[in-house]
Design a protein around this motif. Structure first.
Motif, PDB file in Angstrom:
ATOM      1  N   VAL A   1      71.957 -19.048 -75.470  1.00 52.25           N
ATOM      2  CA  VAL A   1      71.855 -18.995 -74.011  1.00 52.25           C
ATOM      3  C   VAL A   1      72.067 -17.572 -73.497  1.00 52.25           C
ATOM      4  CG1 VAL A   1      72.865 -19.852 -71.862  1.00 52.25           C
ATOM      5  CG2 VAL A   1      72.594 -21.387 -73.806  1.00 52.25           C
ATOM      6  N   HIS A   2      72.986 -16.829 -74.095  1.00 54.38           N
ATOM      7  CA  HIS A   2      73.259 -15.452 -73.647  1.00 54.38           C
ATOM      8  C   HIS A   2      72.067 -14.535 -73.939  1.00 54.38           C
ATOM      9  CE1 HIS A   2      77.343 -16.571 -72.708  1.00 54.38           C
ATOM     10  NE2 HIS A   2      77.488 -17.071 -73.947  1.00 54.38           N
ATOM     11  N   LEU A   3      71.439 -14.700 -75.101  1.00 54.66           N
ATOM     12  CA  LEU A   3      70.261 -13.902 -75.431  1.00 54.66           C
ATOM     13  C   LEU A   3      69.113 -14.220 -74.468  1.00 54.66           C
ATOM     14  CD1 LEU A   3      68.721 -11.914 -77.235  1.00 54.66           C
ATOM     15  CD2 LEU A   3      68.176 -13.844 -78.742  1.00 54.66           C
ATOM     16  N   MET A   4      68.970 -15.490 -74.122  1.00 56.13           N
ATOM     17  CA  MET A   4      67.916 -15.899 -73.193  1.00 56.13           C
ATOM     18  C   MET A   4      68.121 -15.232 -71.828  1.00 56.13           C
ATOM     19  SD  MET A   4      66.946 -19.746 -72.114  1.00 56.13           S
ATOM     20  CE  MET A   4      65.397 -20.137 -71.363  1.00 56.13           C
ATOM     21  N   LYS A   5      69.350 -15.227 -71.355  1.00 57.20           N
ATOM     22  CA  LYS A   5      69.655 -14.605 -70.057  1.00 57.20           C
ATOM     23  C   LYS A   5      69.374 -13.096 -70.115  1.00 57.20           C
ATOM     24  CE  LYS A   5      73.287 -14.329 -66.613  1.00 57.20           C
ATOM     25  NZ  LYS A   5      74.654 -14.715 -66.244  1.00 57.20           N
ATOM     26  N   GLU A   6      69.757 -12.460 -71.203  1.00 56.24           N
ATOM     27  CA  GLU A   6      69.517 -11.026 -71.378  1.00 56.24           C
ATOM     28  C   GLU A   6      68.022 -10.715 -71.399  1.00 56.24           C
ATOM     29  OE1 GLU A   6      70.080  -7.980 -75.030  1.00 56.24           O
ATOM     30  OE2 GLU A   6      71.862  -9.157 -74.509  1.00 56.24           O
ATOM     31  N   CYS A   7      67.252 -11.531 -72.121  1.00 55.78           N
ATOM     32  CA  CYS A   7      65.797 -11.321 -72.198  1.00 55.78           C
ATOM     33  C   CYS A   7      65.138 -11.477 -70.828  1.00 55.78           C
ATOM     34  CB  CYS A   7      65.164 -12.290 -73.188  1.00 55.78           C
ATOM     35  SG  CYS A   7      65.528 -11.884 -74.911  1.00 55.78           S
ATOM     36  N   LYS A   8      65.577 -12.452 -70.060  1.00 57.48           N
ATOM     37  CA  LYS A   8      65.005 -12.647 -68.727  1.00 57.48           C
ATOM     38  C   LYS A   8      65.331 -11.468 -67.813  1.00 57.48           C
ATOM     39  CE  LYS A   8      64.377 -17.602 -68.689  1.00 57.48           C
ATOM     40  NZ  LYS A   8      64.642 -18.850 -68.012  1.00 57.48           N
ATOM     41  N   GLN A   9      66.515 -10.893 -67.964  1.00 54.36           N
ATOM     42  CA  GLN A   9      66.858  -9.702 -67.180  1.00 54.36           C
ATOM     43  C   GLN A   9      65.994  -8.512 -67.602  1.00 54.36           C
ATOM     44  OE1 GLN A   9      71.067  -9.435 -67.925  1.00 54.36           O
ATOM     45  NE2 GLN A   9      71.596 -10.740 -66.178  1.00 54.36           N
TER      46      GLN A   9
END
Length: 193
Positions: free
Chosen positions: A33-41
């Motif tokens: 979930v943290h990687l997904m949030k980082e990628c979207k940013q």
């Protein structure tokens, strides 16, 4: 199910097929979930069209896929079962719909970045316009422009551009995606209808 919902008789349908080139963008494997949030940013700062997700695709990759599919569609119009009186129904995902329109209307990356996916099961309609000139043009309906959430200034610029440059010969392009029960339908379905 889509064809049944349109209440068409089998004689009105030329055919249907699943087409993998108009499947949704591959976003990679987002277990973290943290990687997904980082990628979207990162995608927001880099740009939604060119950002490639780890182990996935960018919008530009999808653009290439849709472009090759359009070449097949053109051949189907010239040599296959479709003709200028056919109506084509595409069932696909939001990003692919926007990329299809971007490719069709030759919109810029900036124009792509200024629009958003339509709502779930939202219709995008391209109306055939034979009356303006001796040539055929397929105009994106006003409702479709609204559901893509274009800024008003972008819509005005695109309408001006369409009036000046986006007129094509009927033989160059396939027919619009507007469904009319009196015309044959060819459904091109995504792998997940």
């Amino acid at each position: 199910e889509v064809i049944e919902g349109a209440r068409l008789s089998p004689s009105e349908i030329l055919g249907s097929r699943q087409e993998p080139r108009i499947r949704e963008q591959d976003f990679g494997n987002f277990q973290d979930v943290h990687l997904m949030k980082e990628c979207k940013q990162q995608r927001q700062s880099f740009g939604r069209f060119f950002y490639r997700f780890p182990n996935g695709e960018s919008g530009a990759d999808v653009y290439d896929r849709v472009s090759t599919w359009l070449e097949t569609l053109y051949r189907d119009m010239d040599y296959g079962p479709l003709d200028q009186n056919s109506t084509i129904l595409l069932v696909t995902h939001g990003l692919v719909s926007r990329i299809f329109l971007m490719r069709w209307y030759q919109w810029s990356v900036e124009e792509f970045e200024e629009m958003y996916n339509p709502g779930n099961c939202q219709l995008l309609v391209m109306n055939r316009d034979d009356l303006r000139t001796a040539r055929t043009y397929y105009a994106l309906s006003e409702d479709s422009m609204q559901c893509l959430q274009f800024a008003e200034t972008t819509k005005e610029r695109m309408v001006r551009s369409r009036q000046q440059t986006h007129i094509f010969e009927a033989s160059d392009l396939p027919i619009a995606t507007e469904s009319q029960s009196s015309l044959p339908i060819c459904g091109v379905l995504d792998e997940e209808p």
